[in-house]
Enzyme design. Structure first.
Site, short mmCIF file in Angstrom:
data_model
loop_
_atom_site.label_atom_id
_atom_site.label_comp_id
_atom_site.label_asym_id
_atom_site.label_seq_id
_atom_site.Cartn_x
_atom_site.Cartn_y
_atom_site.Cartn_z
N ASP A 112 3.46 -4.30 7.99
CA ASP A 112 2.20 -3.56 7.91
C ASP A 112 1.08 -4.59 8.10
OD1 ASP A 112 -0.17 -2.44 7.09
OD2 ASP A 112 0.62 -1.59 5.24
N CYS A 153 -4.61 2.23 -3.76
CA CYS A 153 -3.39 2.79 -3.15
C CYS A 153 -2.21 1.84 -3.30
CB CYS A 153 -3.59 3.15 -1.68
SG CYS A 153 -4.85 4.38 -1.42
N LYS A 158 -10.35 -0.91 10.79
CA LYS A 158 -10.49 -2.14 9.97
C LYS A 158 -10.79 -3.34 10.85
CE LYS A 158 -7.12 -0.50 6.54
NZ LYS A 158 -7.87 -0.12 5.35
N HIS A 177 0.87 -1.18 0.00
CA HIS A 177 0.00 0.00 0.00
C HIS A 177 0.91 1.23 0.00
CE1 HIS A 177 -2.83 2.94 1.75
NE2 HIS A 177 -3.81 2.09 1.49
N GLN A 237 -4.17 -5.29 7.14
CA GLN A 237 -5.16 -6.24 6.60
C GLN A 237 -5.08 -7.60 7.27
OE1 GLN A 237 -7.56 -5.37 4.72
NE2 GLN A 237 -6.84 -3.41 3.93
#
Ligand code: PMP
Length: 405
Positions: free
Chosen positions: A200, A364, A226, A123, A203
């Protein structure tokens, strides 16, 4: 723990409405999830019962708010199995967590000619902060490529790492391909070469059991919005010995120990990295979201989403001219696809008019779009409150839209 989908859906009031006079089907969970009533109630309660500025005033409301805020820190610690609460830093989201880490890590550990390895599937939030830091420090960004199934070519790592490499960063789960990256293995390779790893987890944290000690990652970032929690709240986890060597990212209240015009000393972890009044009510309500996730059970969540992913993939394959991006087996509940001859934006707009929320565009992740040589995709991303019946309605709608073109 039993999984009662009817009860779960009742917990999310926003799902029970009509959009353009159609039943709402929300398949944009990778962008942001919806909130259960329990989280909405927790947020309201902070404003109605115990709102005050934390860590400072010696009065009842401030004390109660501080206690609730710090309780969430402990819940996050437990959620990701961090060794200590001091290693859990609250930010406003994954993006801020990455900017904080890139800036402060760069100041402490990166110099002229050093290299940072960034995966091709990132991203923009996990590319640009490292580029900014590299620009300041005279360092270089090196790309770790993917193959056409959307798998990171980690076998290339040994050849990409050299004596200038300081850190490698990748997503735990890709927001476009759904690929679950083998971060434990990547961490092993990184540490074998004496370099650090930043993951990261935006997700991954909503869908997988996260154990930062088992994965042995140096940094891990994610966003509450999220994870069925409020927006404007994020987390940065870091190894203590690294966080302690890193200078503050922002100056202001709370992050100091003593301020003199001759010089300032900084507060201890985690406060050194939490300048100013944070999102107090948001962090407290994030605690309720973590409780909610715990009550549903992360295994139940993972199972439901796996079922949805398999079923949606099978049904999408029925459609002539469909191409799915991200086809390697280790995958989370995200499907990016295109239909031959139809622009993804047109598909998304038509689906919206039929009550179905998907995402279209580059998500993104421009470098990833360049890899596949496409302007964008349609992305359907699932949460545990979605159902196979919704997937059937989605496929019917998609077939109707395609017939129109
Ligand atoms: N990384 C990934 C993989 C993401 O999917 C996102 C959100 N789309 C981000 C980072 C940025 O998260 P936020 O907008 O919550 O800061």
């Amino acid at each position: 723990m039993s999984f009662d989908i009817e009860q779960i859906r009742r917990d999310f009031p926003i799902l029970h409405q009509k959009i353009y006079n159609r039943r709402l089907i929300y398949f944009d969970n990778a962008a942001t999830t919806q909130r259960p009533q329990q989280v909405i109630d927790a947020l309201n309660r902070t404003y109605i019962e115990y709102y005050g500025n934390i860590h400072r005033a010696a009065h009842f409301l401030a004390d109660k708010a501080t206690e609730a805020y710090e309780e969430t820190r402990e819940k996050v610690r437990g959620l990701i199995n961090a060794p200590a609460r001091e290693q859990v830093i609250f930010t406003k989201g994954t993006t801020e967590s990455i900017n904080l880490a890139a800036f402060s890590y760069g100041e402490a550990f990166v110099g002229e000619g050093d290299e940072i390895i960034v995966s091709e599937m990132e991203h923009h939030s996990n590319i640009v902060p490292w580029q900014l830091m590299a620009g300041r420090k005279g360092a270089k960004i090196v790309m770790l490529p993917i193959d056409d199934d959307g798998r990171l070519k980690i076998e290339l790592l040994d050849s990409l790492i050299n004596e200038h490499t300081r850190l490698i960063t990748c997503a735990h789960v890709s927001n476009v391909l759904g690929t679950i990256n083998p971060v434990k293995k990547i961490a092993e390779t990184a540490h074998a070469h004496g370099i650090h790893i930043f993951v990261d987890g935006a997700q991954a944290a909503p869908h997988l059991k996260i154990d930062v000690q088992d994965m042995n990652v140096d940094f891990y970032a994610f966003s509450a919005h999220k994870m069925y929690g409020p927006n404007g709240v994020g987390v940065l986890y870091g190894k203590r010995e690294l966080l302690e060597q890193m200078p503050p990212y922002q100056g202001g209240g709370e992050m100091i120990s003593e301020v003199r015009f001759a010089g300032t000393t900084y507060n201890e972890l985690p406060y050194k990295f939490e300048a100013g009044t944070p999102n107090i009510s948001g962090v407290i309500a994030f605690g309720a979201a973590i409780d909610y996730l715990g009550s549903v059970g992360i295994e139940n969540i993972a199972n439901q989403e796996k079922t949805l992913l398999a079923y949606a993939t099978k049904r999408l394959m029925e459609i002539p001219g469909i191409k799915i991006y991200g086809t390697q087996p280790e995958k989370s509940g995200v499907i990016s696809f295109n239909v031959e001859g139809i622009h993804p934006f047109d598909l998304g707009t038509m689906l919206d008019k039929m009550g179905i929320a998907v995402r279209t565009g580059h998500h993104c992740a421009d470098p990833l779009m360049q890899h596949f040589n496409i302007p964008g995709t349609v992305r359907a991303s699932f949460a545990f409150y979605n159902t196979p019946e919704e997937i059937d309605l989605f496929i019917d709608a998609l077939k109707k839209v395609i017939a129109l073109f």
